[in-house]
Write a protein that holds these residues in place. Structure first.
Motif, short mmCIF file in Angstrom:
data_model
loop_
_atom_site.label_atom_id
_atom_site.label_comp_id
_atom_site.label_asym_id
_atom_site.label_seq_id
_atom_site.Cartn_x
_atom_site.Cartn_y
_atom_site.Cartn_z
N ARG A 29 71.54 39.89 83.06
CA ARG A 29 70.62 39.71 81.92
C ARG A 29 71.38 39.24 80.68
NH1 ARG A 29 65.35 41.27 81.88
NH2 ARG A 29 65.29 41.51 79.65
N ARG A 30 72.55 39.84 80.42
CA ARG A 30 73.33 39.42 79.24
C ARG A 30 73.84 37.99 79.38
NH1 ARG A 30 76.61 44.97 78.04
NH2 ARG A 30 74.87 46.04 77.04
N LEU A 31 74.34 37.65 80.57
CA LEU A 31 74.82 36.29 80.79
C LEU A 31 73.69 35.28 80.66
CD1 LEU A 31 77.30 36.81 83.77
CD2 LEU A 31 77.87 36.33 81.39
N LEU A 32 72.55 35.59 81.28
CA LEU A 32 71.40 34.68 81.18
C LEU A 32 70.90 34.57 79.75
CD1 LEU A 32 69.36 35.56 84.39
CD2 LEU A 32 70.64 33.47 83.92
N LYS A 33 70.88 35.70 79.03
CA LYS A 33 70.41 35.67 77.64
C LYS A 33 71.33 34.80 76.80
CE LYS A 33 69.25 38.70 73.76
NZ LYS A 33 68.81 37.62 72.99
N PHE A 36 70.84 31.11 77.95
CA PHE A 36 69.53 30.56 77.60
C PHE A 36 69.36 30.44 76.09
CE2 PHE A 36 67.67 32.20 81.80
CZ PHE A 36 68.05 31.05 82.44
N ASP A 37 69.91 31.39 75.33
CA ASP A 37 69.81 31.28 73.87
C ASP A 37 70.57 30.07 73.36
OD1 ASP A 37 68.20 33.50 73.71
OD2 ASP A 37 69.79 34.87 73.05
N GLU A 38 71.77 29.87 73.91
CA GLU A 38 72.56 28.71 73.49
C GLU A 38 71.90 27.41 73.91
OE1 GLU A 38 76.45 29.24 75.12
OE2 GLU A 38 76.92 30.94 73.81
N SER A 39 71.40 27.36 75.14
CA SER A 39 70.81 26.11 75.61
C SER A 39 69.46 25.84 74.94
CB SER A 39 70.65 26.12 77.13
OG SER A 39 69.74 27.11 77.52
N SER A 40 68.69 26.87 74.63
CA SER A 40 67.40 26.63 73.97
C SER A 40 67.60 26.16 72.53
CB SER A 40 66.52 27.88 74.02
OG SER A 40 67.07 28.92 73.27
N GLU A 41 68.64 26.65 71.86
CA GLU A 41 68.93 26.16 70.52
C GLU A 41 69.46 24.73 70.56
OE1 GLU A 41 71.61 28.79 68.54
OE2 GLU A 41 70.22 30.48 68.60
#
Length: 183
Positions: A29-33, A36-41
């Motif tokens: 979950r931490r790795l995906l978060k 995903f946060d970096e890629s969505s920004e």
């Protein structure tokens, strides 16, 4: 000491499986978060599908862990084989009992695929208060109302209601202006 370990081997194995599942879930979950946060920004996309994917990964991890726990305990293994033998009857019973839960899961998948709203959109669902979408899970959608209350609405209810999405922006908007004319 060896007799104690031999007698309780399945208990320790089950405990290890549960601990590994919890640790793996948190790490993933931490790795995906972070990813995903970096890629969505970077890509400027909404995080709705990413959050849904994280919840789905948790579900898969804990389902596999549950099956491993059932397999490692001999008493549960024989019970599992018996239940597997009567799987047709069990599937019918579970299907009727969890009809609403499956409806929520399918509705959640359709919400993520067709995107009538996304995370951080301002929506109003049917007669419920309007608010900001915080999360879309397999079973429900969490909406933070403007009174700072959390509305947890099952996805099947949202699929059946009219959704007013105030965040969808179109360049051509019609605004009605009422002008009073005196006699």
């Amino acid at each position: 000491m060896n007799d104690f370990i031999a007698e309780h081997k399945s208990f320790f194995s089950s405990l290890i499986v549960i601990v590994v599942a919890i640790v793996a879930s948190r790490i993933i979950r931490r790795l995906l978060k972070r990813f995903f946060d970096e890629s969505s920004e970077h890509l400027n996309v909404d995080p709705t599908r990413y959050r849904f994917f994280r919840n789905m990964v948790d579900f898969v991890i804990f389902t596999i862990a549950g099956m491993l726990v059932v397999y490692t305990i001999p008493a549960l293994r024989t019970l599992g084989l018996t239940l597997f033998a009567g799987a047709g009857i069990l599937a019918a019973i579970v299907g009727f009992a969890s009809q609403q839960a499956f409806s929520n899961i399918i509705s959640g998948i359709f919400i993520v695929i067709f995107r009538p709203f996304r995370v951080n959109d301002i929506i109003k669902v049917g007669n419920f208060d309007s608010g900001i979408v915080e999360d879309i899970t397999l079973r429900h959608t969490v909406i933070r109302s403007f009174e700072n209350r959390r509305l947890v609405i099952p996805n099947a209810v949202i699929s059946e209601q009219t959704v007013l999405n105030s965040s969808l922006i179109d360049e051509h908007v019609c605004i009605y202006i009422e002008i009073g004319i005196s006699y």
